[in-house]
Design an enzyme around this catalytic site. Sequence first.
Site, mmCIF file in Angstrom:
data_model
loop_
_atom_site.group_PDB
_atom_site.id
_atom_site.type_symbol
_atom_site.label_atom_id
_atom_site.label_comp_id
_atom_site.label_asym_id
_atom_site.label_seq_id
_atom_site.Cartn_x
_atom_site.Cartn_y
_atom_site.Cartn_z
ATOM 1 N N LYS A 1 0.810 -1.216 0.000
ATOM 2 C CA LYS A 1 0.000 0.000 0.000
ATOM 3 C C LYS A 1 0.845 1.268 0.000
ATOM 4 O O LYS A 1 0.339 2.350 -0.287
ATOM 5 C CB LYS A 1 -0.969 -0.009 1.169
ATOM 6 C CG LYS A 1 -2.029 -1.080 1.024
ATOM 7 C CD LYS A 1 -3.240 -0.816 1.892
ATOM 8 C CE LYS A 1 -4.374 -1.766 1.563
ATOM 9 N NZ LYS A 1 -4.096 -3.175 1.895
HETATM 10 C C1 PLP Z 1 -4.711 -4.350 1.240
HETATM 11 C C2 PLP Z 1 -3.972 -5.636 1.157
HETATM 12 C C3 PLP Z 1 -4.337 -6.668 0.250
HETATM 13 C C4 PLP Z 1 -5.564 -6.578 -0.631
HETATM 14 O O1 PLP Z 1 -5.444 -5.643 -1.655
HETATM 15 P P1 PLP Z 1 -6.759 -5.143 -2.433
HETATM 16 O O2 PLP Z 1 -6.285 -4.125 -3.381
HETATM 17 O O3 PLP Z 1 -7.651 -4.584 -1.358
HETATM 18 O O4 PLP Z 1 -7.370 -6.329 -3.079
HETATM 19 C C5 PLP Z 1 -3.551 -7.807 0.173
HETATM 20 N N1 PLP Z 1 -2.465 -7.952 0.954
HETATM 21 C C6 PLP Z 1 -2.088 -7.010 1.856
HETATM 22 C C7 PLP Z 1 -0.912 -7.262 2.713
HETATM 23 C C8 PLP Z 1 -2.823 -5.814 1.998
HETATM 24 O O5 PLP Z 1 -2.434 -4.883 2.895
#
Ligand code: PLP
Length: 437
Positions: free
Chosen positions: A107
Amino acid sequence: MKYYNLKDKQETVDFKTATIKSQGSQKGLFFPERIPQFDEEFINNLHLYSDEEIAFRCMKDFIGDEIPEEVLKNIAAETISFEIPLKKINEQISILELFHGPTLAFKDVGARFMSRCLSYFLQDQQKKVTVLVATSGDTGGAVAHGFYNVPGINVVILYPKNRVSAVQEKQLTALGGNISALEVNGNFDDCQNLVKQAFSDESINSELFLTSANSINISRWLPQQIYYVLALKQWQKHEHENPVICVPSGNFGNICAGLLTYFRGLPAEHFIAACNENDVVPDYLKTNHYQPKKALATISNAMDVGDPSNFTRIMELFGHQFDTLKNMITGYSTDDESTLQTIKEVHEKYGYILDPHSAVAFDSLEKYLHENPGKKGFILGTAHPVKFPEAVEKAAHIKIEIPEALNDLMKQEKKTVEINTDFEELKRFLLNKNQEQ
Ligand SMILES: *Cc1c(COP(=O)(O)O)cnc(C)c1O
């Protein structure tokens, strides 16, 4: 580029407005009015381009001249200023490690891009901007780091007391400066409700310029395309076949960005939506019937989503054609027991340590390759295993080494203000904070 509201196609906005507003009327998501194609020469010769140039080219068409080219080049370079290596786990499966950023989860990429765009658009703004965000763990840290020390912006994060991991809590609370962390005596839904109330409160909005940093914002969604193109650049060095791309999915923003690159011309063999027990989309792909469910708690908690927001963007990309979609995406669901088993086996066989989210993806890709022999692919490694030490130790009986930066972080003081779920307390905090400026 213009963006339309998926709930009201008459509402079209530019990139700047979509970034600042996050969503349109009726909480509709914004979607680009056309899918710009990659230049063929570019996409087939990625090794000739620097990572920074690739990041810039992924974003340029979506922003047009709303941000000057030189500024956008800088933003793109800062967004990926950490390594994103593609590593081979075995002959068939590689992993794109997206967790070397400041908060050790993918993220960071979206949050860094978004924070810099917002501060560019708001630089002439008289009022200081307050970014308000509720988090269940990972988002808050990435947003805090993305906006840390960005001039003109205050960040206020609400998180549920005693319900985030120790590492996640320090990532939210140790920075200080323009980042305030509110520890709420309640759960994540309470935090989210407080934030929603703040957005609809007139007296707060007359004093403060509030904006949100949640994941449906296009300036957090679109930069995720960069991962896929950087992965392909590394893939093309050793492989001749197109990759099967497997994405651990929760709110489906990440895989939707990957599919967008496919529609722009990125060569990919197939996509896999890897889910934990929250299997709304795998179910949909089997039945052509979309049925939201209540989210179940799992060890891959960032994917505990029962009604993924970005699913509607995926439908739009495929022109609502179920058969086309089904031919391009396969969905799998992996329960906690199989997730732990996968962490254990991959460690034993290959000496590689997966975090629970990446383990769900590994398990899904293995299933697909078993059903479709002769293919190869990669998973997106979305979090560093040190963020989930309990699960990893339980699965593989190994103590994982804590990176130095994280050790330093864990020694820092936690700075929070505790509030109850009473909206007046949040309101007082926001208005006082504004007076201090
Ligand atoms: C947010 C997140 C996801 C999921 O991603 P999306 O874009 O919401 O599908 C997967 N793995 C981790 C570690 C995350 O923080």
